[in-house]
Design an enzyme around this catalytic site. Structure first.
Site, PDB file in Angstrom:
ATOM      1  N   LYS A   1     135.675  75.650 110.094  1.00 30.59           N
ATOM      2  CA  LYS A   1     136.854  75.410 110.919  1.00 30.59           C
ATOM      3  C   LYS A   1     137.938  74.720 110.093  1.00 30.59           C
ATOM      4  O   LYS A   1     139.085  75.131 110.079  1.00 30.59           O
ATOM      5  CB  LYS A   1     136.445  74.553 112.132  1.00 30.59           C
ATOM      6  CG  LYS A   1     137.557  74.251 113.089  1.00 30.59           C
ATOM      7  CD  LYS A   1     137.020  73.544 114.317  1.00 30.59           C
ATOM      8  CE  LYS A   1     138.145  72.974 115.142  1.00 30.59           C
ATOM      9  NZ  LYS A   1     137.689  72.270 116.344  1.00 30.59           N
TER      10      LYS A   1
ATOM     11  N   GLY B   1     133.310  72.765 117.095  1.00 31.86           N
ATOM     12  CA  GLY B   1     132.356  73.429 116.196  1.00 31.86           C
ATOM     13  C   GLY B   1     131.098  73.880 116.914  1.00 31.86           C
ATOM     14  O   GLY B   1     130.654  75.026 116.777  1.00 31.86           O
ATOM     15  N   ARG B   2     130.515  72.986 117.712  1.00 30.19           N
ATOM     16  CA  ARG B   2     129.236  73.324 118.361  1.00 30.19           C
ATOM     17  C   ARG B   2     129.417  74.245 119.565  1.00 30.19           C
ATOM     18  O   ARG B   2     128.440  74.618 120.200  1.00 30.19           O
ATOM     19  CB  ARG B   2     128.507  72.038 118.757  1.00 30.19           C
ATOM     20  CG  ARG B   2     129.316  71.095 119.641  1.00 30.19           C
ATOM     21  CD  ARG B   2     128.637  69.735 119.721  1.00 30.19           C
ATOM     22  NE  ARG B   2     129.454  68.722 120.364  1.00 30.19           N
ATOM     23  CZ  ARG B   2     130.405  68.018 119.772  1.00 30.19           C
ATOM     24  NH1 ARG B   2     130.711  68.236 118.506  1.00 30.19           N
ATOM     25  NH2 ARG B   2     131.077  67.091 120.436  1.00 30.19           N
TER      26      ARG B   2
ATOM     27  N   GLU C   1     125.067  66.072 119.743  1.00 26.73           N
ATOM     28  CA  GLU C   1     126.387  65.760 119.192  1.00 26.73           C
ATOM     29  C   GLU C   1     127.371  65.559 120.351  1.00 26.73           C
ATOM     30  O   GLU C   1     128.298  64.761 120.259  1.00 26.73           O
ATOM     31  CB  GLU C   1     126.855  66.893 118.284  1.00 26.73           C
ATOM     32  CG  GLU C   1     127.840  66.427 117.225  1.00 26.73           C
ATOM     33  CD  GLU C   1     128.126  67.491 116.179  1.00 26.73           C
ATOM     34  OE1 GLU C   1     127.834  67.249 115.007  1.00 26.73           O
ATOM     35  OE2 GLU C   1     128.653  68.547 116.531  1.00 26.73           O
TER      36      GLU C   1
ATOM     37  N   HIS D   1      99.472  74.160 120.199  1.00 25.75           N
ATOM     38  CA  HIS D   1      98.388  73.831 119.265  1.00 25.75           C
ATOM     39  C   HIS D   1      98.768  72.668 118.371  1.00 25.75           C
ATOM     40  O   HIS D   1      98.120  72.439 117.354  1.00 25.75           O
ATOM     41  CB  HIS D   1      98.026  75.065 118.440  1.00 25.75           C
ATOM     42  CG  HIS D   1      97.487  76.165 119.303  1.00 25.75           C
ATOM     43  ND1 HIS D   1      96.139  76.369 119.485  1.00 25.75           N
ATOM     44  CD2 HIS D   1      98.127  77.071 120.095  1.00 25.75           C
ATOM     45  CE1 HIS D   1      95.978  77.380 120.321  1.00 25.75           C
ATOM     46  NE2 HIS D   1      97.166  77.814 120.719  1.00 25.75           N
TER      47      HIS D   1
ATOM     48  N   LYS E   1     131.009  62.623 106.721  1.00 24.42           N
ATOM     49  CA  LYS E   1     131.822  63.438 105.818  1.00 24.42           C
ATOM     50  C   LYS E   1     132.565  62.558 104.811  1.00 24.42           C
ATOM     51  O   LYS E   1     132.830  62.963 103.693  1.00 24.42           O
ATOM     52  CB  LYS E   1     132.819  64.291 106.616  1.00 24.42           C
ATOM     53  CG  LYS E   1     132.140  65.427 107.398  1.00 24.42           C
ATOM     54  CD  LYS E   1     133.148  66.392 108.016  1.00 24.42           C
ATOM     55  CE  LYS E   1     132.448  67.515 108.767  1.00 24.42           C
ATOM     56  NZ  LYS E   1     133.321  68.544 109.297  1.00 24.42           N
TER      57      LYS E   1
ATOM     58  N   GLU F   1     129.905  70.485 101.937  1.00 30.14           N
ATOM     59  CA  GLU F   1     128.775  71.396 101.719  1.00 30.14           C
ATOM     60  C   GLU F   1     129.256  72.844 101.622  1.00 30.14           C
ATOM     61  O   GLU F   1     128.864  73.587 100.721  1.00 30.14           O
ATOM     62  CB  GLU F   1     127.767  71.290 102.884  1.00 30.14           C
ATOM     63  CG  GLU F   1     127.003  69.983 102.965  1.00 30.14           C
ATOM     64  CD  GLU F   1     127.711  68.927 103.802  1.00 30.14           C
ATOM     65  OE1 GLU F   1     128.959  69.008 103.971  1.00 30.14           O
ATOM     66  OE2 GLU F   1     127.029  68.011 104.279  1.00 30.14           O
TER      67      GLU F   1
HETATM   68  C1  G6Q Z   1     130.537  70.414 115.495  1.00 33.53           C
HETATM   69  C2  G6Q Z   1     130.771  69.457 114.423  1.00 33.53           C
HETATM   70  C3  G6Q Z   1     130.203  69.843 113.077  1.00 33.53           C
HETATM   71  C4  G6Q Z   1     130.996  70.923 112.352  1.00 33.53           C
HETATM   72  C5  G6Q Z   1     130.546  70.954 110.894  1.00 33.53           C
HETATM   73  C6  G6Q Z   1     131.256  72.012 110.083  1.00 33.53           C
HETATM   74  O1  G6Q Z   1     130.893  70.272 116.638  1.00 33.53           O
HETATM   75  O2  G6Q Z   1     132.092  69.122 114.358  1.00 33.53           O
HETATM   76  O3  G6Q Z   1     128.859  70.257 113.162  1.00 33.53           O
HETATM   77  O4  G6Q Z   1     130.826  72.154 112.962  1.00 33.53           O
HETATM   78  O5  G6Q Z   1     130.732  69.702 110.326  1.00 33.53           O
HETATM   79  O6  G6Q Z   1     132.635  71.830 110.101  1.00 33.53           O
HETATM   80  P1  G6Q Z   1     133.600  72.934 109.550  1.00 33.53           P
HETATM   81  O7  G6Q Z   1     133.445  74.162 110.368  1.00 33.53           O
HETATM   82  O8  G6Q Z   1     134.972  72.360 109.629  1.00 33.53           O
HETATM   83  O9  G6Q Z   1     133.188  73.221 108.127  1.00 33.53           O
END
Ligand code: G6Q
Length: 556
Positions: free
Chosen positions: A219, A281-282, A367, A398, A518, A225
Site C-alpha cells: 500500500k 491493509g487487513r 490488529e 491430535h 516499522k 521487508e
Molecule cells: C494492515 C497493516 C499491515 C500492513 C503491512 C504492509 O492492516 O497496516 O499489516 O498491511 O505492514 O504494509 P504495506 O502494504 O504498506 O507494505
C-alpha cells in the site's frame, strides 16, 4: 447502498461501556447463567439446538452451544443497540471518516459494491474507480492466463510471486490456498513476505526468471521487508537475463497507492494497479491486493468472491440484530471475552483448503481490536480483542485439543465445515464431519464421573477420564467452499470485528503498534552494518545483543 458524506466521526461522546444499562444487566445475568452448565441449558429446552441458529446468505450459524439463555441474547442485542451499532454501520457504509486517528474513511465495503452504487469520499463517488481498477486487473489477468502477456524473451509466464507482508500478504496467501481448487494449475504461485533471506531464496528456488512474474504488493511502497525483497527479486531477475535491465518491464507489476514510489523503483506505472487510503491493509484482499488471487482463479471467480462479500455486507447492514450473523458472532465472542473471561478463540476449519484461514483471521481480529484505549482516548476497564489462533481439523484434535477439553482455561471455538468436499473420495467427508460434530458435542456436554465409572473405569483413573464439558463453541456450516462462500465467510468475520470494536468503543482501523515496529528496526540497522564499532545508546541487554551479533557476523 446509501449515498454518502465525509464527516469525520470523532470519538463518540458515548457513556462509558461499563455504565450502559445493558452492560450492567449482563453483569447481573452472568451471575445467574455463568455457573449454569450447557447440559442443563439443553435439558431445559429441547428446541434450543434448532432455535439458537440463524441461516443467511447460505451460511448456517449455530450458537446454541454458548453459555447463554434467550435473556442473555436479548441483553447482548440491547447492548449493541445502546452502543449505537446501527448508526456506526451506516457511518461506515456512508464513507464517514470513522478511522479518526488516521482521519480516514473505512470503505472496504466499497470494494465489492455493485457498479451502480454511489459511495462518496470527500464528495467523490469511489465506486466507478473501484470498477475501473477491477476491469484493468481482469484485462491483465486474462492476458497472463491466456499466454498473450509474455516474458522478456517471449516465454509464457508460468510462475507468479507475490511480494508483500501483513495485509499485503496474508489475504492473498489465504485466498490462494482456500481457492486452489479453482486455480489454473499451469501457473505456480509463491508468496514472499519475510525479510529473512530464506523466504526469498526458497520462493525463487528452481524457477526460470524468463517465466516468472513478480507482483510487488505494498500500500505504502515503503515497507522495509517488501522493498528489500523487491530489490532482491529485481537483482535475481536481471542477473538471470545477463544484466539486461529492460527485462524488468515484463516481469514486474505493482499494487500500491504510491505511484511515485512505484515509479522510483523502476516499475512502469502503466503496470501498477491502485487502491486507496480508505482501504486498510487487513481489509484489502478484495482490492488490487488480490491480483495474485485473480491471476490464480480468473476474473469471473474473483467477481463471484466479491459478490459473496457484498451479500454479507448487505445482510450486515440490513438484517435485524437477532438474525444478523456478524452481529451474533461478534456478540458471542464479546460475551465469552468480557463476561466468561475467555482469553482466546480457537478457529477450527474442517476444510483443508482453509488451512491459512486462522492465520488470516489473526491479523484481521488482533490488529483491529488489539486496543487498550477508547476512540476518545480513555483507558478501557474491560477486556478487548481476544487472541485468535487455530489449525484445520482433524489435525488439531491430535495435538492441542487436549487442552481445550481438559485444561484449566476456557477456550471458545469456532468450528467451520461444509456439506460437500471439493475432492470427494469414499467416506472421507462423512468421517471429517463426524469429527467436527463429535468435538463440539464433547466440548459442550463432557463426560461425568458417573458415566466414566459406569464404563467400568477404576476409581483412581476416573478423575483423569472425566470431561467437565461446558466449553462454548459456534458452528458455521455452508454447502461447499466456493469463491462466493469465501467472500461471505471473510465478510462475516470482518463485520463481527466491527460489531465488537463498536461496543468496546475502540478504533478497529488503526495499527500504531505495527507502525512502531516499522520505525524501531530502522534505528538498529546502521548499528549492525557500520564498519566502526557504533556508540550504542540502548538498554544494556539490547547493547549486548547487538555487540554479540556483530561478533558472530565477524566469525569471532
Ligand atoms: C494492515 C497493516 C499491515 C500492513 C503491512 C504492509 O492492516 O497496516 O499489516 O498491511 O505492514 O504494509 P504495506 O502494504 O504498506 O507494505
Amino acid at each position: 447502498m446509501p449515498a454518502s458524506g465525509t464527516k469525520v466521526a470523532k470519538g463518540n461522546a458515548a457513556k462509558p461501556l461499563t455504565q450502559l444499562k445493558a452492560w450492567k444487566a449482563l453483569k447481573a445475568q452472568y451471575k445467574k447463567v455463568g455457573a449454569m452448565h450447557l447440559r442443563d441449558l439443553f435439558a431445559a429446552d429441547p428446541k434450543r439446538g434448532k432455535e439458537m441458529t440463524v441461516e443467511a446468505e447460505g451460511l448456517f450459524f449455530d450458537y446454541s452451544k454458548n453459555r447463554v439463555t434467550d435473556k442473555t441474547i436479548e441483553l447482548l442485542i440491547e447492548l449493541a443497540q445502546e452502543s449505537g451499532l446501527q448508526s456506526r454501520i451506516e457511518a461506515m457504509f456512508r464513507g464517514d471518516k470513522i478511522n479518526v486517528t488516521e482521519g480516514r474513511a473505512v470503505l472496504h465495503v466499497a470494494l465489492r459494491a455493485p457498479k451502480g452504487a454511489r459511495i462518496l469520499v470527500d464528495g467523490q463517488n469511489v465506486v466507478p474507480e473501484v470498477h475501473a481498477v477491477l476491469d484493468r486487473m481482469a484485462a491483465f489477468c486474462n492476458r497472463v492466463r491466456s499466454g498473450e502477456w509474455r516474458g522478456h524473451t517471449g516465454k509464457r509466464i508460468r510462475n507468479v510471486i507475490n511480494i508483500g507482508i501483513g495485509g499485503s500478504d496474508l489475504g492473498p496467501v489465504m485466498a490462494y490456498e482456500a481457492l486452489k481448487h479453482y486455480s489454473d494449475r499451469n501457473l505456480t504461485f509463491r508468496f514472499v513476505s519475510n525479510v529473512d533471506d530464506t523466504d526469498f531464496a526458497e520462493a525463487v528456488h528452481g524457477l526460470d526468471p524468463a517465466e516468472t512474474l513478480f507482483i510487488v504488493s505494498s500500500k505504502t511502497f515503503t515497507t522495509l521487508e517488501t522493498i528489500t525483497n523487491a530489490q532482491s527479486a529485481r537483482a535475481w531477475l536481471v542477473k538471470g537475463f545477463g544484466g539486461d535491465e529492460k527485462a524488468v518491464a515484463k516481469h514486474f507489476v505493482a499494487v500500491s497507492t504510491n505511484a511515485d514510489g512505484v515509479g522510483k523503483f523502476g516499475i512502469d506505472t502503466a503496470n501498477m494497479f491502485g487502491f486507496w487510503d480508505w482501504v486498510g491493509g487487513r481489509y484489502s484482499m478484495d482490492s488490487a491486493i488480490g491480483l495474485a488471487t485473480m491471476l490464480a482463479i480468473g476474473p469471473e471467480n474473483f467477481r463471484a468472491m466479491l459478490d459473496g462479500f457484498y451479500q454479507m455486507d448487505e445482510h450486515f447492514r440490513t438484517a435485524p440484530f437477532e438474525r444478523n450473523l456478524p452481529v451474533l458472532l461478534g456478540l458471542m465472542g464479546l460475551w465469552n471475552t468480557d463476561f466468561l473471561g475467555a482469553q482466546t478463540v480457537a478457529v477450527l476449519p474442517y476444510e483443508q483448503y482453509l488451512k491459512r484461514f486462522p492465520a488470516y483471521l489473526q491479523q484481521l481480529t488482533m490488529e483491529s481490536n488489539g486496543k487498550h484505549v477508547t476512540i476518545a482516548g480513555a483507558e478501557v476497564d474491560y477486556e478487548t480483542g481476544p487472541i485468535y489462533w487455530g489449525e484445520p481439523g482433524t489435525n488439531g484434535q491430535h495435538s492441542f485439543y487436549q487442552l481445550i477439553h481438559q485444561g484449566t482455561r476456557l477456550i471458545p471455538c469456532d468450528f467451520i465445515a461444509f456439506g460437500h468436499s471439493l475432492n470427494p473420495i469414499g467416506r472421507h467427508h462423512d468421517m471429517l464431519l463426524a469429527n467436527v460434530f463429535a468435538q463440539s458435542e464433547a466440548l459442550a456436554f463432557g463426560k461425568t464421573k458417573k458415566q466414566v465409572k459406569a464404563e467400568g473405569t477404576p476409581e483412581w483413573l476416573a478423575p483423569h477420564r472425566v470431561f467437565e464439558g461446558n466449553r462454548p463453541s459456534n458452528t458455521i456450516l455452508a454447502e461447499r467452499l466456493t469463491p462466493e462462500v469465501l467472500g461471505k465467510l471473510v465478510a462475516l468475520y470482518e463485520h463481527s470485528v466491527f460489531t465488537q470494536g463498536t461496543i468496546w468503543q475502540i478504533n478497529s482501523f488503526d495499527q500504531w503498534g505495527v507502525e512502531l515496529g516499522k520505525v524501531l528496526a530502522q534505528r538498529i540497522i546502521p548499528e549492525l552494518e557500520s564498519k566502526e564499532e557504533p556508540k550504542l545508546k540502548h538498554d544494556s541487554s539490547t547493547n549486548n545483543l547487538i555487540r554479540r551479533y556483530r561478533k558472530l557476523k565477524r566469525g569471532k
